[in-house]
Design a protein around this motif. Structure first.
Motif, PDB file in Angstrom:
ATOM      1  N   TYR A 135       0.835  -1.198   0.000  1.00 38.52           N
ATOM      2  CA  TYR A 135       0.000   0.000   0.000  1.00 38.52           C
ATOM      3  C   TYR A 135       0.872   1.251   0.000  1.00 38.52           C
ATOM      4  CZ  TYR A 135      -3.598  -3.347   1.319  1.00 38.52           C
ATOM      5  OH  TYR A 135      -4.440  -4.434   1.353  1.00 38.52           O
ATOM      6  N   CYS A 136       0.336   2.314  -0.555  1.00 40.45           N
ATOM      7  CA  CYS A 136       1.038   3.595  -0.588  1.00 40.45           C
ATOM      8  C   CYS A 136       1.067   4.177   0.827  1.00 40.45           C
ATOM      9  CB  CYS A 136       0.327   4.547  -1.553  1.00 40.45           C
ATOM     10  SG  CYS A 136       0.987   6.220  -1.577  1.00 40.45           S
ATOM     11  N   GLU A 137       2.241   4.227   1.419  1.00 41.62           N
ATOM     12  CA  GLU A 137       2.343   4.671   2.812  1.00 41.62           C
ATOM     13  C   GLU A 137       1.945   6.132   2.979  1.00 41.62           C
ATOM     14  OE1 GLU A 137       3.081   2.950   5.821  1.00 41.62           O
ATOM     15  OE2 GLU A 137       2.372   1.463   4.392  1.00 41.62           O
ATOM     16  N   GLU A 138       2.236   6.964   2.001  1.00 40.25           N
ATOM     17  CA  GLU A 138       1.860   8.380   2.100  1.00 40.25           C
ATOM     18  C   GLU A 138       0.352   8.530   2.230  1.00 40.25           C
ATOM     19  OE1 GLU A 138       2.106  12.523  -0.515  1.00 40.25           O
ATOM     20  OE2 GLU A 138       2.967  10.679  -1.310  1.00 40.25           O
ATOM     21  N   LEU A 139      -0.392   7.849   1.367  1.00 37.60           N
ATOM     22  CA  LEU A 139      -1.852   7.952   1.401  1.00 37.60           C
ATOM     23  C   LEU A 139      -2.422   7.243   2.624  1.00 37.60           C
ATOM     24  CD1 LEU A 139      -4.475   8.824   0.085  1.00 37.60           C
ATOM     25  CD2 LEU A 139      -4.347   6.829  -1.420  1.00 37.60           C
ATOM     26  N   ARG A 140      -1.852   6.101   2.977  1.00 36.15           N
ATOM     27  CA  ARG A 140      -2.322   5.365   4.142  1.00 36.15           C
ATOM     28  C   ARG A 140      -2.165   6.197   5.413  1.00 36.15           C
ATOM     29  NH1 ARG A 140      -1.433   1.337   7.827  1.00 36.15           N
ATOM     30  NH2 ARG A 140       0.807   1.764   7.923  1.00 36.15           N
ATOM     31  N   HIS A 141      -1.023   6.845   5.569  1.00 33.42           N
ATOM     32  CA  HIS A 141      -0.797   7.673   6.749  1.00 33.42           C
ATOM     33  C   HIS A 141      -1.707   8.896   6.762  1.00 33.42           C
ATOM     34  CE1 HIS A 141       3.457   5.828   7.359  1.00 33.42           C
ATOM     35  NE2 HIS A 141       2.535   5.173   8.005  1.00 33.42           N
ATOM     36  N   ALA A 142      -2.011   9.439   5.588  1.00 35.18           N
ATOM     37  CA  ALA A 142      -2.936  10.576   5.524  1.00 35.18           C
ATOM     38  C   ALA A 142      -4.326  10.156   5.998  1.00 35.18           C
ATOM     39  CB  ALA A 142      -2.987  11.117   4.097  1.00 35.18           C
ATOM     40  N   LEU A 143      -4.769   8.980   5.585  1.00 37.04           N
ATOM     41  CA  LEU A 143      -6.071   8.470   6.019  1.00 37.04           C
ATOM     42  C   LEU A 143      -6.085   8.260   7.532  1.00 37.04           C
ATOM     43  CD1 LEU A 143      -6.637   5.897   3.146  1.00 37.04           C
ATOM     44  CD2 LEU A 143      -8.108   7.867   3.599  1.00 37.04           C
ATOM     45  N   ILE A 144      -5.023   7.683   8.053  1.00 32.85           N
ATOM     46  CA  ILE A 144      -4.927   7.427   9.491  1.00 32.85           C
ATOM     47  C   ILE A 144      -4.938   8.735  10.278  1.00 32.85           C
ATOM     48  CG2 ILE A 144      -3.364   6.583  11.295  1.00 32.85           C
ATOM     49  CD1 ILE A 144      -2.481   4.427   9.203  1.00 32.85           C
ATOM     50  N   GLN A 145      -4.167   9.692   9.827  1.00 36.12           N
ATOM     51  CA  GLN A 145      -4.091  10.978  10.518  1.00 36.12           C
ATOM     52  C   GLN A 145      -5.451  11.664  10.552  1.00 36.12           C
ATOM     53  OE1 GLN A 145      -1.049  13.570   8.985  1.00 36.12           O
ATOM     54  NE2 GLN A 145      -1.637  15.291  10.276  1.00 36.12           N
ATOM     55  N   GLU A 146      -6.165  11.617   9.424  1.00 35.02           N
ATOM     56  CA  GLU A 146      -7.481  12.267   9.374  1.00 35.02           C
ATOM     57  C   GLU A 146      -8.489  11.523  10.241  1.00 35.02           C
ATOM     58  OE1 GLU A 146      -9.803  15.327   8.669  1.00 35.02           O
ATOM     59  OE2 GLU A 146      -7.819  15.182   7.738  1.00 35.02           O
ATOM     60  N   ALA A 147      -8.456  10.191  10.206  1.00 34.26           N
ATOM     61  CA  ALA A 147      -9.365   9.398  11.039  1.00 34.26           C
ATOM     62  C   ALA A 147      -9.146   9.691  12.514  1.00 34.26           C
ATOM     63  CB  ALA A 147      -9.167   7.908  10.754  1.00 34.26           C
ATOM     64  N   ARG A 148      -7.883   9.847  12.909  1.00 37.62           N
ATOM     65  CA  ARG A 148      -7.569  10.170  14.301  1.00 37.62           C
ATOM     66  C   ARG A 148      -8.055  11.570  14.655  1.00 37.62           C
ATOM     67  NH1 ARG A 148      -2.465   8.946  14.123  1.00 37.62           N
ATOM     68  NH2 ARG A 148      -2.758   6.859  15.006  1.00 37.62           N
ATOM     69  N   GLN A 149      -7.876  12.498  13.734  1.00 36.66           N
ATOM     70  CA  GLN A 149      -8.234  13.890  14.010  1.00 36.66           C
ATOM     71  C   GLN A 149      -9.735  14.068  14.202  1.00 36.66           C
ATOM     72  OE1 GLN A 149      -6.111  16.773  11.650  1.00 36.66           O
ATOM     73  NE2 GLN A 149      -7.789  18.253  11.747  1.00 36.66           N
ATOM     74  N   ILE A 150     -10.539  13.309  13.456  1.00 38.33           N
ATOM     75  CA  ILE A 150     -11.994  13.473  13.561  1.00 38.33           C
ATOM     76  C   ILE A 150     -12.616  12.467  14.523  1.00 38.33           C
ATOM     77  CG2 ILE A 150     -12.196  14.532  11.293  1.00 38.33           C
ATOM     78  CD1 ILE A 150     -13.129  11.938  10.136  1.00 38.33           C
ATOM     79  N   GLY A 151     -11.775  11.667  15.188  1.00 37.06           N
ATOM     80  CA  GLY A 151     -12.258  10.826  16.277  1.00 37.06           C
ATOM     81  C   GLY A 151     -12.939   9.544  15.875  1.00 37.06           C
ATOM     82  N   LEU A 152     -12.571   8.951  14.742  1.00 33.35           N
ATOM     83  CA  LEU A 152     -13.166   7.690  14.319  1.00 33.35           C
ATOM     84  C   LEU A 152     -12.529   6.510  15.053  1.00 33.35           C
ATOM     85  CD1 LEU A 152     -13.435   8.224  10.449  1.00 33.35           C
ATOM     86  CD2 LEU A 152     -15.189   8.614  12.202  1.00 33.35           C
ATOM     87  N   ASP A 153     -13.268   5.428  15.150  1.00 30.86           N
ATOM     88  CA  ASP A 153     -12.772   4.194  15.749  1.00 30.86           C
ATOM     89  C   ASP A 153     -12.096   3.376  14.656  1.00 30.86           C
ATOM     90  OD1 ASP A 153     -12.292   2.050  17.414  1.00 30.86           O
ATOM     91  OD2 ASP A 153     -14.334   1.267  17.296  1.00 30.86           O
ATOM     92  N   PHE A 154     -10.772   3.191  14.764  1.00 37.92           N
ATOM     93  CA  PHE A 154     -10.052   2.539  13.675  1.00 37.92           C
ATOM     94  C   PHE A 154      -8.828   1.796  14.193  1.00 37.92           C
ATOM     95  CE2 PHE A 154      -7.846   6.520  14.209  1.00 37.92           C
ATOM     96  CZ  PHE A 154      -6.513   6.226  13.943  1.00 37.92           C
TER      97      PHE A 154
END
Length: 250
Positions: A135-154
């Motif tokens: 997987y593309c680490e740049e995009l994967r980390h962007a998704l993770i960072q945004e999910a954390r910022q908006i408080g999703l369970d992941f």
């Protein structure tokens, strides 16, 4: 050709994208046959994106019959550079509880007889691509960072076991998947991820845990389709929220 560089591939539960202002639909013909459907062009959260329903817009194409090569080739030819692939999966290990989101970092391929490479005919030389990190680490980390910022369970990592389908797995097969190191199981992760790598696309998966895999979870009984549908619906609300927040930042 537009300057759009982001595509969303929707899986089970995401055959359309709420909030997408559709501007046009593009029918693509590829050297590998027909894609799952027209590419939908539109605007999401102020950004131009493309959307393709992996199973068709009527959700009629089973996972082993999806023309993955045509789908990825069509997106690349339309000008895409980054792909967020949404998928519904089963949870194997304890932290992969429904309807949690998972951003896998590894994958194991158990599929067969699928058109799995673009490098098989009319070659000037044998071609190999590195797939150490699928997987593309740049995009994967962007998704993770945004999910954390908006408080999703992941869960921010895991190994995706890609099985043939369309049937679900036996409890013994899930035991084998866990012994192999798999955390989640789905039917569409491969060859989609590998084809994206061959096409030099930045590709990452956002998986929704739709159910406990066979033999997992409380009761360890048969998998209920009603429960799957309920978890997918809840998970996809979070996926849409994530997409609406991250698309403007990419």
């Amino acid at each position: 050709m537009t300057d759009t560089t982001i595509a969303i591939i929707g899986g089970t539960g995401l055959t359309s994208l709420k909030g997408l202002e559709i501007t046009r639909r593009e029918v693509m013909h590829t050297p590998y046959g027909e894609p799952s459907g027209p590419i939908t062009h539109g605007v999401l959260a102020g950004r131009e994106v493309m959307f393709l329903a992996r199973h068709g817009y009527g959700h009629t194409i089973p996972p082993h019959r999806i023309n993955y090569r045509a789908n990825l080739w069509a997106l690349k030819n339309a000008g895409i550079h980054r792909v967020v692939a949404v998928a519904a999966v089963g949870g194997i290990t304890a932290e992969m509880a429904p309807p949690r989101l998972v951003f896998p970092d590894q994958i194991i391929d158990y599929t067969w007889s699928r058109g799995h490479t673009l490098f098989e005919a009319d070659l000037s030389h044998v071609t190999h691509v590195d797939f150490t990190h699928p997987y593309c680490e740049e995009l994967r980390h962007a998704l993770i960072q945004e999910a954390r910022q908006i408080g999703l369970d992941f869960v921010d990592r895991g190994t995706y076991g890609a099985t043939q389908g369309p049937r679900l797995e036996t409890a013994a097969e899930v035991n084998r998947l866990e012994r192999d190191g798999c955390d989640i199981v789905g039917m569409t992760g491969m060859p989609e991820a590998a084809l994206a790598r061959e096409l030099e696309l930045c590709y990452a998966t956002c998986a929704v845990v739709a159910n406990w895999a066979a033999g997992r979870g409380e009761g360890q009984g048969e998998i209920s389709m009603e429960e799957v549908d309920r978890n997918v619906a809840e998970g996809m609300v979070n996926v849409r929220t994530l997409l609406e927040n991250i698309i403007p930042t990419l």
